[in-house]
Scaffold this motif. Structure first.
Motif, PDB file in Angstrom:
ATOM      1  N   PRO A   1      32.433   5.478  44.815  1.00  0.00           N
ATOM      2  CA  PRO A   1      33.631   4.703  44.491  1.00  0.00           C
ATOM      3  C   PRO A   1      33.520   3.200  44.756  1.00  0.00           C
ATOM      4  O   PRO A   1      34.352   2.442  44.307  1.00  0.00           O
ATOM      5  N   HIS A   2      32.482   2.767  45.528  1.00  0.00           N
ATOM      6  CA  HIS A   2      32.288   1.344  45.740  1.00  0.00           C
ATOM      7  C   HIS A   2      30.961   1.103  46.444  1.00  0.00           C
ATOM      8  O   HIS A   2      30.288   2.038  46.887  1.00  0.00           O
ATOM      9  N   TYR A   3      30.604  -0.167  46.542  1.00  0.00           N
ATOM     10  CA  TYR A   3      29.366  -0.595  47.193  1.00  0.00           C
ATOM     11  C   TYR A   3      29.425  -0.336  48.693  1.00  0.00           C
ATOM     12  O   TYR A   3      30.437  -0.597  49.340  1.00  0.00           O
ATOM     13  N   LYS A   4      28.331   0.171  49.227  1.00  0.00           N
ATOM     14  CA  LYS A   4      28.211   0.339  50.672  1.00  0.00           C
ATOM     15  C   LYS A   4      27.425  -0.839  51.232  1.00  0.00           C
ATOM     16  O   LYS A   4      26.270  -1.052  50.860  1.00  0.00           O
ATOM     17  N   PRO A   5      28.017  -1.645  52.113  1.00  0.00           N
ATOM     18  CA  PRO A   5      27.331  -2.818  52.657  1.00  0.00           C
ATOM     19  C   PRO A   5      25.989  -2.454  53.289  1.00  0.00           C
ATOM     20  O   PRO A   5      25.890  -1.509  54.071  1.00  0.00           O
ATOM     21  N   GLY A   6      24.978  -3.200  52.916  1.00  0.00           N
ATOM     22  CA  GLY A   6      23.639  -2.953  53.415  1.00  0.00           C
ATOM     23  C   GLY A   6      22.757  -2.226  52.429  1.00  0.00           C
ATOM     24  O   GLY A   6      21.529  -2.302  52.511  1.00  0.00           O
ATOM     25  N   ASP A   7      23.363  -1.499  51.495  1.00  0.00           N
ATOM     26  CA  ASP A   7      22.586  -0.842  50.447  1.00  0.00           C
ATOM     27  C   ASP A   7      22.128  -1.866  49.417  1.00  0.00           C
ATOM     28  O   ASP A   7      22.576  -3.019  49.412  1.00  0.00           O
ATOM     29  N   GLN A   8      21.247  -1.426  48.519  1.00  0.00           N
ATOM     30  CA  GLN A   8      20.927  -2.269  47.381  1.00  0.00           C
ATOM     31  C   GLN A   8      22.184  -2.455  46.537  1.00  0.00           C
ATOM     32  O   GLN A   8      23.078  -1.609  46.534  1.00  0.00           O
ATOM     33  N   LYS A   9      22.232  -3.544  45.802  1.00  0.00           N
ATOM     34  CA  LYS A   9      23.398  -3.785  44.955  1.00  0.00           C
ATOM     35  C   LYS A   9      23.527  -2.671  43.917  1.00  0.00           C
ATOM     36  O   LYS A   9      22.533  -2.066  43.507  1.00  0.00           O
ATOM     37  N   PRO A  10      24.750  -2.395  43.480  1.00  0.00           N
ATOM     38  CA  PRO A  10      24.965  -1.335  42.491  1.00  0.00           C
ATOM     39  C   PRO A  10      24.144  -1.558  41.225  1.00  0.00           C
ATOM     40  O   PRO A  10      23.918  -2.698  40.806  1.00  0.00           O
ATOM     41  N   ASN A  11      23.722  -0.456  40.632  1.00  0.00           N
ATOM     42  CA  ASN A  11      22.944  -0.531  39.395  1.00  0.00           C
ATOM     43  C   ASN A  11      23.483   0.484  38.391  1.00  0.00           C
ATOM     44  O   ASN A  11      22.741   1.286  37.824  1.00  0.00           O
ATOM     45  N   ASP A  12      24.789   0.457  38.191  1.00  0.00           N
ATOM     46  CA  ASP A  12      25.387   1.303  37.167  1.00  0.00           C
ATOM     47  C   ASP A  12      24.938   0.809  35.791  1.00  0.00           C
ATOM     48  O   ASP A  12      24.523  -0.342  35.635  1.00  0.00           O
ATOM     49  N   LYS A  13      25.070   1.677  34.787  1.00  0.00           N
ATOM     50  CA  LYS A  13      24.459   1.362  33.496  1.00  0.00           C
ATOM     51  C   LYS A  13      25.363   1.718  32.318  1.00  0.00           C
ATOM     52  O   LYS A  13      26.256   2.565  32.427  1.00  0.00           O
ATOM     53  N   LEU A  14      25.072   1.067  31.215  1.00  0.00           N
ATOM     54  CA  LEU A  14      25.603   1.446  29.912  1.00  0.00           C
ATOM     55  C   LEU A  14      24.392   1.814  29.068  1.00  0.00           C
ATOM     56  O   LEU A  14      23.539   0.959  28.784  1.00  0.00           O
ATOM     57  N   ILE A  15      24.272   3.103  28.723  1.00  0.00           N
ATOM     58  CA  ILE A  15      23.072   3.584  28.038  1.00  0.00           C
ATOM     59  C   ILE A  15      23.413   4.083  26.636  1.00  0.00           C
ATOM     60  O   ILE A  15      24.558   4.446  26.339  1.00  0.00           O
ATOM     61  N   ILE A  16      22.395   4.096  25.780  1.00  0.00           N
ATOM     62  CA  ILE A  16      22.525   4.587  24.405  1.00  0.00           C
ATOM     63  C   ILE A  16      21.589   5.778  24.246  1.00  0.00           C
ATOM     64  O   ILE A  16      20.397   5.686  24.560  1.00  0.00           O
ATOM     65  N   LEU A  17      22.124   6.899  23.776  1.00  0.00           N
ATOM     66  CA  LEU A  17      21.332   8.101  23.531  1.00  0.00           C
ATOM     67  C   LEU A  17      21.279   8.375  22.034  1.00  0.00           C
ATOM     68  O   LEU A  17      22.299   8.305  21.344  1.00  0.00           O
ATOM     69  N   GLU A  18      20.076   8.707  21.547  1.00  0.00           N
ATOM     70  CA  GLU A  18      19.888   8.954  20.117  1.00  0.00           C
ATOM     71  C   GLU A  18      19.150  10.266  19.881  1.00  0.00           C
ATOM     72  O   GLU A  18      18.308  10.677  20.686  1.00  0.00           O
ATOM     73  N   ASP A  19      19.466  10.886  18.771  1.00  0.00           N
ATOM     74  CA  ASP A  19      18.734  12.048  18.274  1.00  0.00           C
ATOM     75  C   ASP A  19      17.927  11.570  17.070  1.00  0.00           C
ATOM     76  O   ASP A  19      18.431  11.517  15.946  1.00  0.00           O
ATOM     77  N   THR A  20      16.663  11.201  17.304  1.00  0.00           N
ATOM     78  CA  THR A  20      15.866  10.583  16.238  1.00  0.00           C
ATOM     79  C   THR A  20      15.230  11.594  15.293  1.00  0.00           C
ATOM     80  O   THR A  20      14.831  11.233  14.184  1.00  0.00           O
ATOM     81  N   ASP A  21      15.115  12.869  15.725  1.00  0.00           N
ATOM     82  CA  ASP A  21      14.479  13.867  14.858  1.00  0.00           C
ATOM     83  C   ASP A  21      15.474  14.881  14.299  1.00  0.00           C
ATOM     84  O   ASP A  21      15.083  15.909  13.727  1.00  0.00           O
ATOM     85  N   ASN A  22      16.774  14.604  14.506  1.00  0.00           N
ATOM     86  CA  ASN A  22      17.842  15.422  13.908  1.00  0.00           C
ATOM     87  C   ASN A  22      17.784  16.896  14.297  1.00  0.00           C
ATOM     88  O   ASN A  22      18.094  17.779  13.491  1.00  0.00           O
ATOM     89  N   ASP A  23      17.408  17.168  15.562  1.00  0.00           N
ATOM     90  CA  ASP A  23      17.411  18.562  16.010  1.00  0.00           C
ATOM     91  C   ASP A  23      18.635  18.883  16.859  1.00  0.00           C
ATOM     92  O   ASP A  23      18.720  19.957  17.456  1.00  0.00           O
TER      93      ASP A  23
END
Length: 739
Positions: free
Chosen positions: A424-446
């Protein structure tokens, strides 16, 4: 000869003498208020509105100061926030929004109680904690929208603020040196965007800037006229220096930093210009830590309504560590100004460890703690007749898919997923957050994803996004941003902060559930407990305790489109007629939004429309709302709405929707899908361009283990089992216990 002067001549002489006296007075005033002189270890604090607040994102002003005075070890903090005025500075976890005694008499609507609760420190307490020697105050922009009628009231409010401030001894020794900064001018971008041309805005801004000058001089306080200087910039600059007429670009802030430093401390050249990049990087690093202290995400647990009973155990150590980390970064800035770079990793190891937090979670004997693979989980679904479900992607193939919170599709048919393992939030002392926005594709149409592209990383809690032709609009804490891929490689390479001032005091209530309406405008939900104040080119937009916003990209226009009482609006959808509906997870309800789209007073909520769900099919909590409009679904199901349920009933329910006089009526049609896997958490759904329905599974058993949900005894056997689990979700939940 003097005796022979006629009356007209004597009047002329009197007028001339008055003018000369006025000129001498003005000259004397300027001479009596020279540029401020900085002393070693001076504590400088910025307060006020969005003009100052956005400086945190660029760091140019502090960088300029540190480069000009590399031997003074300047301590600089920014307490600015969108919508603030001299007397009105609200906070969701502070009962009183008033910055000084008596400030309430200068407000009308804003004096309406907003149901804020908690013990977040007052402005004076923070300034005392920071031992402010110099206070730089940014005001006048929000107030200027009151026009000439509001001018005298504003002058009185500003005067009262100045008098109160000069009576304080925040550093424990003497009154602070106070600087009043005017608003900047409004830049005319109406030939590029559908924006105001700034003529009316600049008339008001000029009036308010002049009024600020008068009040400051009357109180013998330094006034800096940034309005006149920026007006000249905007008239002569070859390219825009604002993003929307009122908010400076990064280049604009770079120029503004030089201007402001010259006006306050006198013109001079940086002594260590060669270190600019090093210093600016160090400043931004410190600002990030300071933001997590002063504007603490999820601070509702540390200071507000969710404080009792577990806040006292969980958060004091984290806040103390944040302040240690920020102090280390102050030293890093001073070193950088002299060409040296600190090893932050080594320095941070010397900070106070955060003690472990206990949990009292004990699983029931029948509770299954095993996480199933994607294919195994598929076998646990029961589908409505005529439907089937397949696995498109899982963490096994794509580890970055951990904790998906919203999904969407682009015009190429690619699936976009926002993930937030830092929730739910950053924990002090940890590495900075690295949340992502990703794109998923089906390139072979299976029918299965086989390619992943990370469009953006280094994010923190991206709980709302919308893919559009101009880029991706994204929720990022207090900011609403636009990410663009300008070179076509599938990765964001520019980030523009469009609006600031959204509240993330309870992170899962921050602006979310982004949905485009038929016109292309973006709707956003916001949950309860929050107090948002966003400055726009059309004036300040304020909201309290839940509701909805609508952002028009063409006009760069934000409005508070509805403010009903709605704790968690985790679903917004439009039917084929463009009517908007929303899901409210806590009750749970599904309601028609249009009847409540009225402007309410600050702090008030509107009445809600009727709940459309039948009582026997109201299962909380809900997340995700969609209308059926797909060739994959039978004709008789078109126009139904679907709603996810994530606890108790684990699945997706389908309901009819029919006109009923001046409203709508709904009946439960069927359970479209339901799972017997106790870890199934459907948090969003979206129809793909081909008409198939996609469901995002958060898939997390032990949210109850997280300290943010307040459990305080460890079950050692369970903890060890989770720490050794193959599945990321289980390990993440267990790690939270060790905070």
């Amino acid at each position: 000869m003097v005796k022979s002067l006629n009356n007209k001549t004597r009047v002329a002489i009197r007028i001339l003498l008055v003018l000369l006296t006025g000129a001498l007075t003005l000259q004397f005033t300027k001479l009596s208020l020279p540029a401020l002189t900085l002393k070693k270890n001076a504590h400088i604090v910025l307060i006020g509105n969005n003009l100052g607040s956005r400086m945190m994102n660029y760091g140019s002003f502090e960088t300029e100061l540190q480069l000009r005075y590399p031997d003074l070890n300047l301590f600089i903090r920014n307490m600015c926030d969108g919508g603030n005025t001299p007397g009105f500075r609200p906070h969701a976890s502070r009962v009183s929004p008033w910055a000084f005694p008596g400030a309430e008499k200068f407000q009308t609507e804003l004096a309406n109680p907003s149901d804020s609760q908690g013990f977040f420190e007052t402005e004076d307490q923070w300034l005392t904690r920071l031992r402010a020697d110099i206070i730089i105050a940014f005001f006048g922009y929000n107030e200027s929208f009151s026009g000439p009628k509001g001018l005298e009231n504003y002058k009185s409010e500003l005067d009262a603020f100045i008098k109160h401030t000069l009576k304080q001894k925040y550093n424990g020794i003497s009154s602070p040196q106070l600087v009043i900064v005017s608003p900047i001018a409004f830049e005319d971008l109406s030939d590029r965007f559908d924006l105001p041309n700034g003529k009316v805005e600049n008339l008001n801004l000029s009036l308010y800037s002049e009024a600020m000058k008068q009040v400051a001089e009357r109180n013998n306080v330094l006034f800096t006229d940034t309005y006149s200087a920026t007006k000249k910039w905007f008239e002569t600059s070859e390219k825009p220096l604002t993003i929307d007429g009122s908010q400076l670009t990064e280049e604009g802030y770079t120029r503004f930093a030089t201007l402001l430093t010259d006006l306050i401390f006198g013109p001079s050249k940086p002594k260590t210009e060669v270190n600019r990049k090093l210093v600016q990087s160090a400043v931004l690093e410190k600002n990030w830590m300071w933001h997590n202290d002063f504007k603490i995400p999820n601070g509702v647990h540390a200071y507000g309504r969710r404080y009792d009973p577990f806040g006292p155990d969980n958060y004091p150590a984290e806040i103390a560590k944040l302040r240690e980390l920020a102090q280390i970064r102050d030293t890093a800035i001073w070193m950088a100004a002299n060409g040296k770079q600190m090893d932050l990793v080594a320095a941070d190891k010397n900070t106070t460890p955060i003690p472990p937090v206990k949990t009292n979670y004990t699983p029931a004997p029948s509770e299954n703690l095993e996480y199933l693979s994607g294919q195994e989980a598929i076998s646990k679904f029961k589908m409505a007749d005529g439907f089937k479900i397949d696995l498109f992607a899982s963490e096994l193939e794509f580890p970055d898919l951990a904790k998906p919170c919203q999904i969407g599709f682009d015009t190429k048919g690619r699936l976009w997923v926002a993930t937030m393992p830092s929730y739910p939030h950053y924990k002090p002392g940890d590495q900075k957050p690295n949340d992502k926005l990703i794109i998923l594709e089906d390139t072979d149409n299976d029918g299965k994803a086989d390619k992943q592209t990370i469009f953006a990383d280094g994010l923190h809690l991206p709980i709302g996004f919308e893919v559009t032709a101009e880029g991706v609009y994204l929720s990022q804490g207090t900011n609403f941003v636009l990410l663009k891929d300008t070179d076509g490689d599938g990765k964001a390479d520019t980030k523009e902060i469009l609006l600031s001032g959204f509240d993330d005091h309870d992170t899962h209530h921050n602006i979310h559930a982004f949905t485009a309406d038929p016109s292309g405008a973006i709707y956003m939900g916001e949950g309860v407990f929050l107090h948002t104040s966003v400055e726009t080119s059309y004036g300040p937009v304020r909201g309290t305790n839940g509701g909805f916003y609508r952002y028009n990209p063409r006009r760069k226009h934000l409005e508070r489109t509805a403010q009903p009482y709605v704790p968690n609006p985790w679903g917004i959808a439009f039917d084929d007629w463009g009517q908007n509906f929303y899901a409210e997870t806590s009750s749970p309800d599904v309601r028609w939004m249009m009847p409540v789209t009225v402007k309410s007073r600050y702090g008030d909520t509107t009445e809600v429309s009727r709940d459309l769900l039948q009582p026997e099919h109201r299962v909380r909590p809900t997340s995700g709302l969609e209308f059926v409009s797909s060739g994959h679904f039978p004709d008789n199901l078109q126009g139904d709405f679907l709603i996810n349920n994530t606890i108790g009933f684990l699945g997706t329910k389908e309901h009819t929707l029919k006109d009923d006089g001046t409203g709508y009526i709904s009946r439960h049609r069927q359970d479209l899908l339901v799972s017997t896997d106790k870890n199934f958490r459907p948090v969003d759904m979206e129809f793909a361009p081909d008409g198939s329905l996609y469901v995002a599974d958060w898939h997390n058993l032990l949210e109850a283990l997280w300290v943010s949900w307040g459990l305080n005894e460890v079950d050692e056997q369970l903890l060890q089992q989770l720490l050794k689990a193959k599945d990321y979700h289980a390990r993440a939940a267990a790690v939270r216990v060790l905070r």
